[in-house]
Design a protein around this motif. Structure first.
Motif, short mmCIF file in Angstrom:
data_model
loop_
_atom_site.label_atom_id
_atom_site.label_comp_id
_atom_site.label_asym_id
_atom_site.label_seq_id
_atom_site.Cartn_x
_atom_site.Cartn_y
_atom_site.Cartn_z
N GLU A 21 0.84 -1.19 0.00
CA GLU A 21 0.00 0.00 0.00
C GLU A 21 0.88 1.24 0.00
O GLU A 21 2.10 1.15 0.21
CB GLU A 21 -0.91 0.01 1.24
CG GLU A 21 -1.85 -1.17 1.33
CD GLU A 21 -2.64 -1.17 2.62
OE1 GLU A 21 -3.85 -0.90 2.58
OE2 GLU A 21 -2.03 -1.41 3.68
N GLY A 87 -9.97 -10.44 3.74
CA GLY A 87 -10.43 -9.33 2.91
C GLY A 87 -11.57 -8.51 3.47
O GLY A 87 -12.15 -7.69 2.77
N GLN A 110 -20.23 -10.89 -3.78
CA GLN A 110 -19.51 -9.83 -4.48
C GLN A 110 -18.02 -10.14 -4.54
O GLN A 110 -17.47 -10.77 -3.64
CB GLN A 110 -19.71 -8.48 -3.77
CG GLN A 110 -21.15 -7.98 -3.78
CD GLN A 110 -21.28 -6.60 -3.15
OE1 GLN A 110 -20.29 -5.93 -2.90
NE2 GLN A 110 -22.51 -6.19 -2.89
N ALA A 111 -17.38 -9.71 -5.64
CA ALA A 111 -15.94 -9.88 -5.77
C ALA A 111 -15.23 -9.05 -4.70
O ALA A 111 -15.67 -7.95 -4.36
CB ALA A 111 -15.48 -9.46 -7.16
N VAL A 112 -14.14 -9.58 -4.17
CA VAL A 112 -13.42 -8.92 -3.09
C VAL A 112 -12.08 -8.41 -3.62
O VAL A 112 -11.29 -9.17 -4.20
CB VAL A 112 -13.17 -9.89 -1.92
CG1 VAL A 112 -12.46 -9.17 -0.78
CG2 VAL A 112 -14.49 -10.49 -1.43
N ASN A 113 -11.82 -7.13 -3.43
CA ASN A 113 -10.55 -6.54 -3.83
C ASN A 113 -9.59 -6.61 -2.64
O ASN A 113 -9.42 -5.66 -1.89
CB ASN A 113 -10.74 -5.09 -4.28
CG ASN A 113 -9.45 -4.49 -4.81
OD1 ASN A 113 -8.54 -5.20 -5.22
ND2 ASN A 113 -9.37 -3.17 -4.81
N ARG A 114 -8.97 -7.77 -2.46
CA ARG A 114 -8.08 -7.98 -1.32
C ARG A 114 -6.76 -7.25 -1.51
O ARG A 114 -6.26 -7.11 -2.62
CB ARG A 114 -7.84 -9.48 -1.11
CG ARG A 114 -9.08 -10.23 -0.65
CD ARG A 114 -8.78 -11.71 -0.41
NE ARG A 114 -9.95 -12.36 0.17
CZ ARG A 114 -10.94 -12.88 -0.54
NH1 ARG A 114 -10.89 -12.82 -1.86
NH2 ARG A 114 -11.97 -13.45 0.06
N THR A 115 -6.18 -6.83 -0.41
CA THR A 115 -4.91 -6.12 -0.43
C THR A 115 -3.77 -7.09 -0.73
O THR A 115 -3.69 -8.17 -0.14
CB THR A 115 -4.64 -5.45 0.93
OG1 THR A 115 -5.70 -4.54 1.22
CG2 THR A 115 -3.33 -4.70 0.93
N LYS A 116 -2.89 -6.70 -1.65
CA LYS A 116 -1.70 -7.49 -1.91
C LYS A 116 -0.69 -7.30 -0.78
O LYS A 116 -0.65 -6.25 -0.14
CB LYS A 116 -1.06 -7.10 -3.24
CG LYS A 116 -1.78 -7.61 -4.47
CD LYS A 116 -0.98 -7.30 -5.72
CE LYS A 116 -1.67 -7.85 -6.95
NZ LYS A 116 -0.87 -7.60 -8.19
N LYS A 144 -1.78 -12.70 -2.15
CA LYS A 144 -3.16 -12.35 -1.84
C LYS A 144 -3.79 -13.49 -1.06
O LYS A 144 -3.46 -14.66 -1.28
CB LYS A 144 -3.97 -12.08 -3.10
CG LYS A 144 -3.95 -10.64 -3.58
CD LYS A 144 -5.01 -10.40 -4.64
CE LYS A 144 -5.07 -8.93 -5.03
NZ LYS A 144 -6.17 -8.68 -6.00
#
Length: 203
Positions: A21, A87, A110-116, A144
């Motif tokens: 991040e 997530g 729903q699709a999850v935008n997980r943090t790398k 991920k």
């Protein structure tokens, strides 16, 4: 031919999750009880030229590794780790914004935008007298998480199970190993809730 000496490695000394991040968060914990690694491969193929009982040639393409999968079992429930890998979002106390009081998993359907993140696991080399000679840091980039698993059983401790998918970028090794004389100093963990930023120590 030179004889090669191996290193006897044992234990999971430390785990680190360093988020990718603008302001990275580092989660350090030492409660993981088990971690298994497996390479993710694009498997090669063999084309065999044969007539009856005679083999003329084989054209073979090699297996290519493009990532790693890690199955991690933790002996403790750490909401900060769960939030990154699973997530979801931490729930902070309204009176004390440094206190985690809950966790909301990602919304169903729903699709999850997980943090790398980069996942590091440390193990140790032991001598015959039981002393630690060195630490080995295994590092998995571009990781991920995926939905966490839990087993609930009366009389047994809850041990969250996490699956981590590491996919190396082009030109990047799928994992690296670094030999260290000592463990790095632990860092303070910064945890971000939906509307509140606080500083906590994971583990």
């Amino acid at each position: 031919m030179a004889k090669v000496e191996g290193a006897p490695l044992i234990n999971i000394v430390r785990n680190e999750i360093i988020t990718d991040e603008t302001t990275p968060k580092t989660l350090t914990f030492d409660s993981a009880s088990e971690a298994s690694y497996s390479p993710t491969l694009s498997e090669g193929d063999e084309q065999v030229l044969r007539s009856k009982n005679k083999l003329y040639a084989i054209n073979r393409t090699e297996d290519i590794q493009y990532g790693s999968d890690i199955e991690l079992t933790d002996a403790k429930f750490i909401p900060e780790v769960l939030a990154v890998v699973d997530g979801g979002e931490l729930v902070m106390d309204t009176e004390d914004p440094t206190k985690v009081v809950g966790y909301n998993a990602p919304v169903t359907g729903q699709a999850v935008n997980r943090t790398k993140f980069t996942y590091n696991i440390y193990t140790e080399e032991k001598d015959i007298d039981g002393n630690t000679l060195a630490y080995y840091k295994f590092s998995f980039p571009n990781s991920k998480g995926s939905p966490a698993e839990f087993d609930f059983k009366d009389g047994d401790w809850l041990a969250p199970k996490y699956t981590i998918h590491s996919r190396a970028a082009s030109g990047q090794p799928p994992y690296t190993v670094e030999v260290l004389d000592e463990l790095p100093a632990e860092t303070t963990t910064t945890t971000t809730a939906p509307t509140t930023t606080t500083t906590t120590t994971a583990g």
